[in-house]
Design an enzyme around this catalytic site. Structure first.
Site, short mmCIF file in Angstrom:
data_model
loop_
_atom_site.label_atom_id
_atom_site.label_comp_id
_atom_site.label_asym_id
_atom_site.label_seq_id
_atom_site.Cartn_x
_atom_site.Cartn_y
_atom_site.Cartn_z
N GLY A 45 43.54 32.12 41.56
CA GLY A 45 43.39 31.23 40.41
C GLY A 45 44.52 31.37 39.40
N GLU A 65 43.22 34.18 48.77
CA GLU A 65 41.76 34.02 48.87
C GLU A 65 41.24 34.22 50.28
OE1 GLU A 65 43.74 32.14 47.01
OE2 GLU A 65 42.75 31.48 45.18
N1 DAK Z 1 39.15 40.26 39.90
C1 DAK Z 1 38.57 41.31 39.30
N2 DAK Z 1 39.21 42.46 39.05
C2 DAK Z 1 40.50 42.55 39.43
C3 DAK Z 1 41.16 41.50 40.07
C4 DAK Z 1 40.43 40.29 40.31
N3 DAK Z 1 40.97 39.22 40.86
N4 DAK Z 1 42.42 41.88 40.33
C5 DAK Z 1 42.53 43.13 39.86
N5 DAK Z 1 41.37 43.55 39.32
C6 DAK Z 1 41.08 44.83 38.71
C7 DAK Z 1 40.95 45.91 39.77
O1 DAK Z 1 39.65 45.90 40.34
C8 DAK Z 1 41.23 47.14 38.96
O2 DAK Z 1 40.07 47.48 38.22
P1 DAK Z 1 39.60 49.03 38.05
O3 DAK Z 1 39.44 49.57 39.42
O4 DAK Z 1 40.74 49.67 37.29
O5 DAK Z 1 38.33 48.92 37.28
C9 DAK Z 1 42.27 46.69 37.97
O6 DAK Z 1 42.17 45.26 37.91
C10 DAK Z 1 43.68 47.03 38.40
O7 DAK Z 1 43.86 46.55 39.72
P2 DAK Z 1 44.40 47.48 40.92
O8 DAK Z 1 44.03 48.91 40.71
O9 DAK Z 1 43.97 46.86 42.19
O10 DAK Z 1 45.98 47.34 40.70
P3 DAK Z 1 47.12 47.41 41.82
O11 DAK Z 1 48.41 47.39 41.07
O12 DAK Z 1 46.87 48.53 42.79
O13 DAK Z 1 46.98 46.05 42.67
C11 DAK Z 1 46.71 43.64 42.89
C12 DAK Z 1 47.22 44.84 42.02
C13 DAK Z 1 46.87 42.38 42.07
C14 DAK Z 1 47.59 43.55 44.15
C15 DAK Z 1 45.23 43.91 43.29
O14 DAK Z 1 44.49 44.22 42.12
C16 DAK Z 1 44.60 42.73 43.96
O15 DAK Z 1 44.82 42.49 45.16
N6 DAK Z 1 43.77 41.98 43.22
C17 DAK Z 1 43.00 40.87 43.76
C18 DAK Z 1 43.89 39.69 43.96
C19 DAK Z 1 43.13 38.54 44.57
O16 DAK Z 1 42.52 38.67 45.63
N7 DAK Z 1 43.16 37.37 43.85
C20 DAK Z 1 42.45 36.22 44.33
C21 DAK Z 1 41.04 36.25 43.78
S1 DAK Z 1 40.07 34.89 44.41
C22 DAK Z 1 36.56 29.04 41.40
C23 DAK Z 1 37.82 28.76 40.94
C24 DAK Z 1 38.91 29.49 41.41
C25 DAK Z 1 38.70 30.51 42.30
C26 DAK Z 1 37.44 30.77 42.75
C27 DAK Z 1 36.35 30.03 42.33
N8 DAK Z 1 35.41 28.31 40.93
C28 DAK Z 1 35.54 27.78 39.61
C29 DAK Z 1 34.20 28.26 41.61
C30 DAK Z 1 39.81 31.34 42.71
C31 DAK Z 1 39.59 32.42 43.50
C32 DAK Z 1 40.47 33.58 43.40
O17 DAK Z 1 41.42 33.63 42.62
#
Ligand code: DAK
Length: 261
Positions: free
Chosen positions: A112, A135
């Site tokens: 997002g 995603e």
């Molecule tokens: N959501 C929640 N928390 C997150 C997060 C996320 N997307 N990304 C990072 N965090 C949190 C981590 O859980 C961690 O929290 P603590 O463990 O410290 O409590 C903190 O931020 C720091 O993250 P990391 O420890 O993981 O940091 P790193 O540097 O090791 O890694 C990273 C950074 C960005 C590579 C990693 O955090 C990561 O892969 N994050 C997730 C990225 C991801 O998968 N993004 C896509 C999410 S799905 C919708 C509209 C839009 C969408 C969905 C529905 N509707 C309106 C229905 C869109 C969907 C998406 O975006």
């Protein structure tokens, strides 16, 4: 960039530029409903404010936004998502904004967060920026415009590569593919984005809004429809005081003074 209040979105202004800073640093600015509601409200307030000519959306050094808040989203059911219209309610407010919006992106712009940047008019990226639509790793799909805007921005082959592999792309690749407008050293991001926004905001507001609407037509519609729309918008410039002032100032070899009407 400093800010004046503590909330999921920090709001401040510099001259005719409105600045919105995503402010959930512990979660890498993961986008939840509170943040998206605040962002939408602030965008609409700036859009309605005569004193604002351009808007900048930015995040932290580490993350523009790492995507939708997975912790918040994990409990949603199909029925809730449909019933509460999550996307149309607060994820697409940016589409209503008629003034130019500049994304200033450092660090992660994922899911997002990448879709948010894609929905802005200009993207200024720091060399540290990382873009991606990962995603698929969650068995989800980019659902805030990503599957539609990314192919339009960088072509089908590259968009499929990014979406299906879930890989991230760095700022140099994003620049090469046309996902971003320009790349700057990380320490210059705020100055470059705000300087650009100030330049844009100094132009005639009605002309800016008209121009933005024309380019959006090119992005979203057919060439024939777009050319016709552009022609009508051009004719409409001749009804504005600012266009007269702009041309007279050029001929008199002086800077124009726009009244934004
Ligand atoms: N959501 C929640 N928390 C997150 C997060 C996320 N997307 N990304 C990072 N965090 C949190 C981590 O859980 C961690 O929290 P603590 O463990 O410290 O409590 C903190 O931020 C720091 O993250 P990391 O420890 O993981 O940091 P790193 O540097 O090791 O890694 C990273 C950074 C960005 C590579 C990693 O955090 C990561 O892969 N994050 C997730 C990225 C991801 O998968 N993004 C896509 C999410 S799905 C919708 C509209 C839009 C969408 C969905 C529905 N509707 C309106 C229905 C869109 C969907 C998406 O975006």
């Amino acid at each position: 960039m400093s800010a004046v209040s503590e909330s999921p979105v920090l709001v401040r202004r510099e001259g005719r530029v409105g600045i919105l800073t995503l402010n959930r640093p512990q979660q890498l600015n993961a986008l939840n409903d509170a943040l998206m509601d605040a962002l939408g409200a602030a965008l609409l307030a700036f859009d309605a404010d005569e004193g604002i000519g351009a808007i900048v959306i930015t995040g932290s050094d580490k993350a523009f936004a790492a995507g939708a808040d997975i912790a918040a989203m994990a409990g949603w059911t199909y029925t809730e998502v449909v019933r509460d219209q999550f996307i149309t309610r607060n994820w697409e407010t940016l589409r209503q904004v008629r003034k130019p919006v500049i994304a200033a992106v450092a660090g992660f712009a994922l899911g997002g967060g990448c879709e948010l940047a894609l929905a802005c008019d200009i993207v200024v990226a720091a060399e540290s920026a990382r873009f991606g639509l990962p995603e698929i790793k969650l068995a989800m799909l980019p659902g805030a415009g990503g599957t539609q805007r990314l192919p339009r921005a960088i072509g089908k082959a590259k968009a499929m590569d990014l979406c299906l592999s879930g890989r991230l792309m760095d700022a140099a690749e994003a620049d090469r593919l046309g996902l971003v407008s320009r790349v700057v050293p990380a320490e210059r991001l705020a100055d470059e984005a705000l300087g650009l926004a100030a330049t844009v905001a100094g132009y005639s507001l009605p002309a800016l809004m008209s121009l933005k609407a024309c380019v959006q037509r090119a992005w979203e519609g057919s060439l024939t429809e777009g050319i016709g729309y552009e022609r009508r918008e051009l004719y409409a410039r001749f009804a504005t005081e600012d266009a007269r002032e702009g041309m007279q100032a050029f001929l008199a070899k002086r800077p124009p003074v726009f009244q934004h009407r």
